[in-house]
Design a protein around this motif. Structure first.
Motif, PDB file in Angstrom:
ATOM      1  N   UNK A 108       0.856  -1.186   0.000  1.00  0.00           N
ATOM      2  CA  UNK A 108       0.000   0.000   0.000  1.00  0.00           C
ATOM      3  C   UNK A 108       0.892   1.237   0.000  1.00  0.00           C
ATOM      4  N   UNK A 109       0.578   2.198  -0.861  1.00  0.00           N
ATOM      5  CA  UNK A 109       1.351   3.440  -0.947  1.00  0.00           C
ATOM      6  C   UNK A 109       0.402   4.617  -0.850  1.00  0.00           C
ATOM      7  N   UNK A 110       0.693   5.547   0.068  1.00  0.00           N
ATOM      8  CA  UNK A 110      -0.117   6.753   0.187  1.00  0.00           C
ATOM      9  C   UNK A 110       0.762   7.879   0.703  1.00  0.00           C
ATOM     10  N   UNK A 111       0.420   9.105   0.326  1.00  0.00           N
ATOM     11  CA  UNK A 111       1.191  10.267   0.760  1.00  0.00           C
ATOM     12  C   UNK A 111       0.864  10.653   2.202  1.00  0.00           C
ATOM     13  N   UNK A 112      -0.297  10.230   2.693  1.00  0.00           N
ATOM     14  CA  UNK A 112      -0.753  10.603   4.033  1.00  0.00           C
ATOM     15  C   UNK A 112      -0.110   9.680   5.074  1.00  0.00           C
ATOM     16  N   UNK A 113       0.700  10.209   5.981  1.00  0.00           N
ATOM     17  CA  UNK A 113       1.388   9.350   6.962  1.00  0.00           C
ATOM     18  C   UNK A 113       0.453   8.663   7.946  1.00  0.00           C
ATOM     19  N   UNK A 114      -0.777   9.143   8.086  1.00  0.00           N
ATOM     20  CA  UNK A 114      -1.710   8.449   8.976  1.00  0.00           C
ATOM     21  C   UNK A 114      -2.041   7.066   8.428  1.00  0.00           C
ATOM     22  N   UNK A 140       9.449   7.232  -9.610  1.00  0.00           N
ATOM     23  CA  UNK A 140      10.750   6.585  -9.455  1.00  0.00           C
ATOM     24  C   UNK A 140      11.082   6.367  -7.983  1.00  0.00           C
ATOM     25  N   UNK A 141      10.640   7.293  -7.116  1.00  0.00           N
ATOM     26  CA  UNK A 141      10.886   7.137  -5.684  1.00  0.00           C
ATOM     27  C   UNK A 141       9.986   6.052  -5.094  1.00  0.00           C
ATOM     28  N   UNK A 142       8.767   5.966  -5.598  1.00  0.00           N
ATOM     29  CA  UNK A 142       7.868   4.895  -5.154  1.00  0.00           C
ATOM     30  C   UNK A 142       8.469   3.542  -5.514  1.00  0.00           C
ATOM     31  N   UNK A 143       8.880   3.383  -6.759  1.00  0.00           N
ATOM     32  CA  UNK A 143       9.378   2.098  -7.242  1.00  0.00           C
ATOM     33  C   UNK A 143      10.690   1.692  -6.575  1.00  0.00           C
ATOM     34  N   UNK A 144      11.509   2.667  -6.178  1.00  0.00           N
ATOM     35  CA  UNK A 144      12.802   2.363  -5.568  1.00  0.00           C
ATOM     36  C   UNK A 144      12.746   2.282  -4.045  1.00  0.00           C
ATOM     37  N   UNK A 145      11.585   2.527  -3.462  1.00  0.00           N
ATOM     38  CA  UNK A 145      11.463   2.476  -2.008  1.00  0.00           C
ATOM     39  C   UNK A 145      11.864   1.084  -1.507  1.00  0.00           C
ATOM     40  N   UNK A 146      12.649   1.000  -0.456  1.00  0.00           N
ATOM     41  CA  UNK A 146      13.128  -0.306   0.025  1.00  0.00           C
ATOM     42  C   UNK A 146      12.023  -1.320   0.291  1.00  0.00           C
ATOM     43  N   UNK A 147      10.911  -0.890   0.866  1.00  0.00           N
ATOM     44  CA  UNK A 147       9.828  -1.834   1.142  1.00  0.00           C
ATOM     45  C   UNK A 147       9.163  -2.327  -0.130  1.00  0.00           C
ATOM     46  N   UNK A 148       9.071  -1.451  -1.132  1.00  0.00           N
ATOM     47  CA  UNK A 148       8.519  -1.873  -2.429  1.00  0.00           C
ATOM     48  C   UNK A 148       9.459  -2.878  -3.076  1.00  0.00           C
ATOM     49  N   UNK A 149      10.753  -2.569  -3.054  1.00  0.00           N
ATOM     50  CA  UNK A 149      11.741  -3.459  -3.655  1.00  0.00           C
ATOM     51  C   UNK A 149      11.804  -4.814  -2.948  1.00  0.00           C
ATOM     52  N   UNK A 150      11.622  -4.793  -1.636  1.00  0.00           N
ATOM     53  CA  UNK A 150      11.665  -6.035  -0.867  1.00  0.00           C
ATOM     54  C   UNK A 150      10.460  -6.928  -1.161  1.00  0.00           C
ATOM     55  N   UNK A 151       9.291  -6.297  -1.330  1.00  0.00           N
ATOM     56  CA  UNK A 151       8.057  -7.072  -1.436  1.00  0.00           C
ATOM     57  C   UNK A 151       7.694  -7.431  -2.871  1.00  0.00           C
ATOM     58  N   UNK A 152       7.978  -6.528  -3.832  1.00  0.00           N
ATOM     59  CA  UNK A 152       7.549  -6.736  -5.217  1.00  0.00           C
ATOM     60  C   UNK A 152       8.726  -7.185  -6.084  1.00  0.00           C
ATOM     61  N   UNK A 153       8.557  -8.291  -6.770  1.00  0.00           N
ATOM     62  CA  UNK A 153       9.542  -8.795  -7.735  1.00  0.00           C
ATOM     63  C   UNK A 153       9.126  -8.290  -9.112  1.00  0.00           C
ATOM     64  N   UNK A 154       9.817  -7.255  -9.591  1.00  0.00           N
ATOM     65  CA  UNK A 154       9.431  -6.626 -10.847  1.00  0.00           C
ATOM     66  C   UNK A 154       9.826  -7.444 -12.075  1.00  0.00           C
ATOM     67  N   UNK A 155      10.416  -8.613 -11.865  1.00  0.00           N
ATOM     68  CA  UNK A 155      10.656  -9.511 -12.994  1.00  0.00           C
ATOM     69  C   UNK A 155       9.439 -10.392 -13.254  1.00  0.00           C
ATOM     70  N   UNK A 156       8.415 -10.256 -12.389  1.00  0.00           N
ATOM     71  CA  UNK A 156       7.180 -11.012 -12.525  1.00  0.00           C
ATOM     72  C   UNK A 156       6.003 -10.044 -12.637  1.00  0.00           C
TER      73      UNK A 156
END
Length: 273
Positions: A108-114, A140-156
């Motif tokens: 989940x990605x959102x700009x609101x920290x709540x 580009x910042x969303x896609x490179x975020x460590x949690x995104x990179x850890x959870x999503x395998x962009x080769x699939x």
């Protein structure tokens, strides 16, 4: 999408509740409790122009359930990037996806920290789900975020979800370019799920609502069906096409398809080949 001032340090999230956000205004529309007076003010101003907005919010939530269920159960999609996800509510993306496949992963990605604060509490025992605070306007910042990179395998294949968020971006924020950047980042076999407020030629309320969004939230754009179709450029659009939300593979027969509450928001699903 208005940005709250926030400091995130481990378990600490400091919120500025004097600024409305799309996530919390949407929470008001869904009869949620995680919102402030300023968010209720924006919701009330919007409802005064178009009372059907609460109904439309529920339609938006319902199509999310149908799309995620279809992709997880029938198309074998196991990764979901939910952008502009809003606050956790009844039947979230991960619940629908993981009901079909317990191994499905959701970010989940959102700009609101709540959203991050609530997501931590909700998902602390769910190892296949993450919540990220990031700005969709910087893909580009969303896609490179460590949690995104850890959870999503962009080769699939991935399902990229833009459910009710692009109408919070003005044209000069280049929403089409954002979608293009996301499309280029995922492999063939990936899907895009997009919904947007729709300008209706027979409804002056749709133009008036855009003015409310601009004055209250600071940004907003109600788009024509043709403009929405541009977001699906180079994608194979799944049947029944880009349609009013309740008409996308409904679970029950829709008997009121001509009302503003049904027609004001349009969406669809496209596949990258």
């Amino acid at each position: 999408m208005s940005s709250d001032s926030a400091a995130v340090d481990s378990e600490i999230v400091v919120l500025d509740n004097g600024v409305p956000t799309a996530a919390r205004v949407y929470d008001v529309m869904l009869n949620g409790k995680d919102n402030y007076a300023i968010d209720r003010q924006v919701a009330e101003a919007s409802l005064s122009v178009m009372p059907e907005l609460k109904e439309i919010a529920l339609h938006n939530r319902a199509i999310l359930h149908r799309v995620v269920r279809h992709l997880a159960a029938e198309q074998g999609i196991t990764q979901f990037l939910d952008l502009g996800s809003g606050l956790p509510t009844v039947r979230n993306t991960h619940e629908v996806a993981q009901e079909a496949n317990p191994d499905a992963k959701v970010v989940y990605v959102d700009i609101d920290p709540i959203v991050l604060a609530h997501g931590r509490a909700l998902l602390q025992d769910n190892e296949n789900t993450r919540v990220v605070t990031a700005d969709l306007r910087k893909p580009e910042e969303v896609l490179s975020h460590p949690d995104v990179q850890e959870m999503i395998d962009f080769s699939k294949p991935v399902c990229v979800m833009l459910c009710g968020i692009l109408h919070h971006l003005a044209d000069d924020e280049d929403p089409k370019g954002i979608v293009q950047a996301l499309r280029e980042a995922v492999v063939p076999g990936s899907y895009f799920f997009i919904t947007n407020f729709t300008r209706l030629s027979d409804s002056p309320e749709s133009e008036e609502l855009e003015k409310v969004l601009l004055s209250q939230l600071g940004t907003g754009r109600v788009r024509t069906p043709a403009e929405l179709e541009e977001f699906f450029e180079d994608l194979e659009i799944l049947a029944p096409g880009i349609v009013p939300l309740p008409l996308w593979r409904p679970d029950e027969i829709v008997t009121d398809a001509t009302t503003i509450g049904v027609r004001f928001m349009t969406g669809g699903v496209g596949r990258k080949n």
